[in-house]
Scaffold this active site. Structure first.
Site, short mmCIF file in Angstrom:
data_model
loop_
_atom_site.label_atom_id
_atom_site.label_comp_id
_atom_site.label_asym_id
_atom_site.label_seq_id
_atom_site.Cartn_x
_atom_site.Cartn_y
_atom_site.Cartn_z
N ALA A 104 0.84 -1.20 0.00
CA ALA A 104 0.00 0.00 0.00
C ALA A 104 0.87 1.25 0.00
O ALA A 104 0.85 2.05 0.94
CB ALA A 104 -0.95 -0.01 1.20
N GLY A 105 1.66 1.39 -1.07
CA GLY A 105 2.49 2.57 -1.24
C GLY A 105 1.72 3.67 -1.93
O GLY A 105 0.51 3.83 -1.71
N ILE B 116 0.69 4.21 -5.17
CA ILE B 116 -0.43 3.77 -6.00
C ILE B 116 -1.39 2.90 -5.19
O ILE B 116 -2.61 3.08 -5.23
CB ILE B 116 0.07 3.00 -7.23
CG1 ILE B 116 0.69 3.97 -8.25
CG2 ILE B 116 -1.06 2.22 -7.89
CD1 ILE B 116 -0.29 4.89 -8.94
N GLY B 117 -0.84 1.94 -4.44
CA GLY B 117 -1.69 1.01 -3.70
C GLY B 117 -2.60 1.69 -2.69
O GLY B 117 -3.79 1.39 -2.60
N ASN C 291 4.66 -2.23 -13.92
CA ASN C 291 5.19 -1.73 -15.17
C ASN C 291 5.75 -2.88 -15.98
O ASN C 291 6.19 -3.90 -15.43
CB ASN C 291 6.31 -0.71 -14.90
CG ASN C 291 5.78 0.62 -14.44
OD1 ASN C 291 4.73 1.08 -14.88
ND2 ASN C 291 6.50 1.27 -13.53
N LYS D 288 2.17 1.62 -23.04
CA LYS D 288 2.88 2.21 -21.91
C LYS D 288 4.37 1.84 -21.93
O LYS D 288 5.24 2.66 -21.62
CB LYS D 288 2.25 1.77 -20.60
CG LYS D 288 2.87 2.48 -19.40
CD LYS D 288 2.11 2.25 -18.11
CE LYS D 288 2.75 3.05 -16.99
NZ LYS D 288 2.10 2.82 -15.68
N ASN E 103 8.36 3.48 -21.18
CA ASN E 103 9.17 2.96 -20.08
C ASN E 103 10.45 2.28 -20.54
O ASN E 103 11.51 2.42 -19.92
CB ASN E 103 8.35 1.97 -19.24
CG ASN E 103 7.30 2.63 -18.39
OD1 ASN E 103 7.33 3.84 -18.18
ND2 ASN E 103 6.35 1.86 -17.89
N ASN F 123 13.09 4.88 -18.87
CA ASN F 123 13.50 4.43 -17.54
C ASN F 123 14.97 4.04 -17.45
O ASN F 123 15.70 4.57 -16.60
CB ASN F 123 12.58 3.30 -17.06
CG ASN F 123 11.22 3.81 -16.63
OD1 ASN F 123 10.52 4.46 -17.40
ND2 ASN F 123 10.82 3.51 -15.40
#
Length: 326
Positions: A8-9, A11-12, A102, A205, A209, A213
């Site tokens: 649960a960072g 995004i989470g 990703n 996407k 990336n 990245n």
């Protein structure tokens, strides 16, 4: 509907807060100061769409949660193989795992009936089957995230832009479990289209990336810096052309031009990619799913990808050097 968010960072926690706001029974799995803040104050979302607070249950022990209907996986792809002890208590017979990652997912060739590479394991993202042993592909629902968030301080999520989370079955079926999760996301104020071919979204996407990245980690450059440097821009375009060719070899055709993809990246401005942020924070770099798997698929399909191979080799050497130094 019971939903656990494992990881649960930024995004989470944002997704969990939205789902809770929409009426789902949400359980956030977190740790450290972030967990303490979630327990004390809830998830505090700051967004241009409106601030809100969601007091979802938060814990560091999944055994307190037990089996759920869905696990929303907010971990980095390279963390999947080791997440068994955390995810096992959350899994019932029919629990689905929604992997918001990703790059190329471990289930990529699963469910492609009649494809020459049907059910082929991609070693870069599922080495020796270590990930599929923990996350059986029958549980997998793919997810492509078009949303930008960050943890502003423990328990506080800054939503920057985007609310779309495209999901889909590896088989392309418009399943009841996808539709039910989509309804829960929409009830919480998010967009969650169920796509019959999510792989096209994955490649769209990934076009960005795969180039930005690793190059950002190698050069420490921001998005606009890479797009504005003629040589770097040409390098990005070459990597994107090779990536589109690899996608086509698997039967996918990203519906966006290379120039449009680069122009969109330039508009992001002085933004650091997640890989560069991880490098600066001393974290493991998420290279295998983003570029290593593309190089592997190129080899499997016979597509020449010299630029991708060379950039991957340099970025992998950087990652290994940093890991040894740390």
């Amino acid at each position: 509907m019971r939903i656990a968010v494992l990881g649960a960072g930024a995004i989470g926690a944002y997704v969990g807060a939205a789902l809770h706001r929409g009426g789902a029974d949400v359980h956030l799995i977190a740790r450290g100061a972030h967990l303490a803040a979630l327990r004390q104050h809830g998830v505090r979302v700051r967004s241009p769409r409106g601030h809100f607070v969601a007091h979802a249950h938060a814990t560091d022990d999944p055994r307190q949660v037990g089996p759920v209907d869905y696990v929303f996986l907010g971990l980095k792809a390279h963390q999947y193989a080791a997440c068994g002890p955390l995810i096992e208590p959350l899994l019932g017979p029919d629990t689905a795992v929604i992997a918001a990652q990703n790059g190329i997912p471990w289930w990529y060739f699963h469910g492609l009936a009649g494809h020459p590479l049907e059910d082929r394991r991609i070693e870069a993202v599922d080495p020796g089957g270590a990930v599929s042993a923990v996350l059986p592909v029958r549980r997998a629902i793919g997810c492509v995230v078009y949303c930008s968030t960050e943890i502003e301080e423990p328990g506080v999520i800054r939503h920057l832009e985007g609310t779309r989370f495209s999901i889909g079955e590896p088989s392309g079926e418009i399943s009841a479990r996808c539709l039910a999760f989509s309804d829960a996301m929409v009830a919480g104020g998010l967009k969650c289209p169920v796509e019959p071919n999510l792989r096209d979204d994955i490649w769209i996407k990934l076009m960005g990336n795969v180039a930005f990245n690793p190059l950002s980690a190698l050069t420490r450059a921001t998005m606009v810096d890479m797009c504005g440097h003629p040589g770097a821009r040409d390098l990005v375009a070459a990597m994107m052309r090779e990536t589109v060719a690899v996608a086509a070899a698997t039967g996918c055709h990203p519906s966006v031009s290379i120039e449009r993809r680069i122009a969109g990246a330039a508009r992001v401005g002085h933004h650091k990619t997640s890989t560069l942020q991880d490098l600066e924070a001393g974290k493991e770099l998420e290279l295998e799913a983003i570029i290593g798997a593309v190089v592997e698929i190129a080899a499997l399909t016979g597509v020449p990808a010299p630029t991708l191979r060379n950039v991957y080799a340099a970025a992998d050497l950087l990652a290994r050097t940093v890991a040894l130094a740390g």
